[in-house]
Write an enzyme that holds these catalytic residues in place. Structure first.
Site, PDB file in Angstrom:
ATOM      1  N   GLU A  12      14.669 -18.994 -13.928  1.00 48.91           N
ATOM      2  CA  GLU A  12      14.025 -19.540 -15.126  1.00 48.91           C
ATOM      3  C   GLU A  12      12.511 -19.321 -15.056  1.00 48.91           C
ATOM      4  OE1 GLU A  12      13.891 -20.696 -17.953  1.00 48.91           O
ATOM      5  OE2 GLU A  12      15.798 -21.590 -18.575  1.00 48.91           O
ATOM      6  N   ASN A 140      14.803 -26.303 -24.377  1.00 51.75           N
ATOM      7  CA  ASN A 140      14.530 -24.911 -24.030  1.00 51.75           C
ATOM      8  C   ASN A 140      13.736 -24.250 -25.158  1.00 51.75           C
ATOM      9  OD1 ASN A 140      15.562 -23.904 -21.449  1.00 51.75           O
ATOM     10  ND2 ASN A 140      17.591 -24.510 -22.182  1.00 51.75           N
ATOM     11  N   ASP A 190      18.563 -20.344 -25.265  1.00 55.71           N
ATOM     12  CA  ASP A 190      17.958 -20.788 -24.010  1.00 55.71           C
ATOM     13  C   ASP A 190      16.452 -20.545 -24.093  1.00 55.71           C
ATOM     14  OD1 ASP A 190      17.362 -21.266 -21.186  1.00 55.71           O
ATOM     15  OD2 ASP A 190      19.492 -21.018 -20.821  1.00 55.71           O
TER      16      ASP A 190
END
Length: 288
Positions: A12, A140, A190
């Site tokens: 991430e 997100n 996301d």
């Protein structure tokens, strides 16, 4: 192509540092910050989960840890606590985050087991930490229009990306409105980033891709990667024309991992466009 072949359980937070011309990213559950420059790989391990960063100077990052923001010196590995983040809540951890055009830093929190409604979106700006949106499950897609007048974010489980207006100091004005609805397609938004033309590049978890949407929410193109769980894109490279994307092994059984041996790695692709330069976080009065 594969940019870095070190698999992450939950890759991430990719950040292209404009002064170092170097990509940094995180393995949240692995508690690692990773980087690669000139073919040399490096990583740091922390005592808690870490998820996102902004740059403060050439050698200093602001990092979102499990329950606080801290300054991290890339040269000597020293860290300095900056501000707490839900430190009194053992359920949550930090998740997606990004610096805004006004020098602030937005960071989402979520339950460690994605507990429904446990998360929020916060903003740090010049010494002030303020909670802006609550009742989220997996925040997100925090990203910003090039003119600095609006921000986007999502609660992944809803399948919708929201947009909210910002004032001159970068604080939200009014309530967020649904801008992109992916529920009919069953897609999971996301991480995201907006390029210099205002096009959003959105990682769609479970779909092995990053999709580009124009300011009206129309899909322009799709970039596929060889990993089902694409998690967050970033623009980088000398001309900011390279699209990087982190991915994750999380949620994949042995059969899925065998079918996608590159899952969890970081990818790179030519984008055909130019990203925004990542904004510097202004520490302000809280600077050491």
């Amino acid at each position: 192509m594969i940019f870095d072949n070190r698999p992450c359980d939950l890759g991430e937070g990719p950040l292209w540092h404009p002064l170092r011309e170097q990509l940094f990213w995180f393995d949240i559950t692995g508690r690692r910050l990773l980087t690669q420059a000139g073919g040399q790989a490096q990583d740091w391990t922390f005592p808690e989960m870490v998820s996102a960063a902004g740059w403060v100077s050439r050698d200093e990052l602001l990092i979102a840890g499990q329950h606080g923001l801290f300054l991290f010196d890339l040269g000597n590995g020293q860290r300095q606590p900056l501000v707490a983040l839900e430190a009194d809540n053992p359920v949550t951890r930090s998740n997606d985050g990004r610096a805004d055009p006004q020098g602030g830093f937005w960071i989402g929190t979520m339950g460690r087991n994605a507990e429904p409604g446990a998360g929020a979106v916060w903003r740090y700006w010049r010494g002030e930490m303020r909670r802006m949106f609550t009742g989220l499950t997996i925040p997100n897609a925090i990203c910003f229009a090039p003119d600095g007048r609006s921000a986007c974010f999502t609660d992944t489980v809803t399948g919708r990306v929201l947009r909210v207006a910002l004032d001159a100091q970068g604080w939200p004005v009014g309530q967020p409105v649904a801008w992109l609805d992916l529920t009919a397609e069953g897609l999971n938004p996301d991480g995201a980033v907006i390029d210099a033309d205002g096009v959003m590049w959105l990682a769609e978890w479970g779909a092995a891709r990053v999709a580009a949407y124009d300011p009206q929410g129309e899909r322009l193109r799709v970039v596929n990667f060889d990993a089902p769980h694409t998690s967050c894109p970033a623009f980088g490279g000398p001309d900011l024309g390279t699209l990087f994307c982190t991915s994750a092994l999380q949620g994949m059984d042995a059969t899925a991992r065998a079918a996608f041996p590159a899952a969890g790695m970081v990818f790179a692709a030519a984008s055909g466009t130019r990203g925004q330069r990542e904004y510097r976080v202004e520490i302000g009065a809280a600077a050491p």
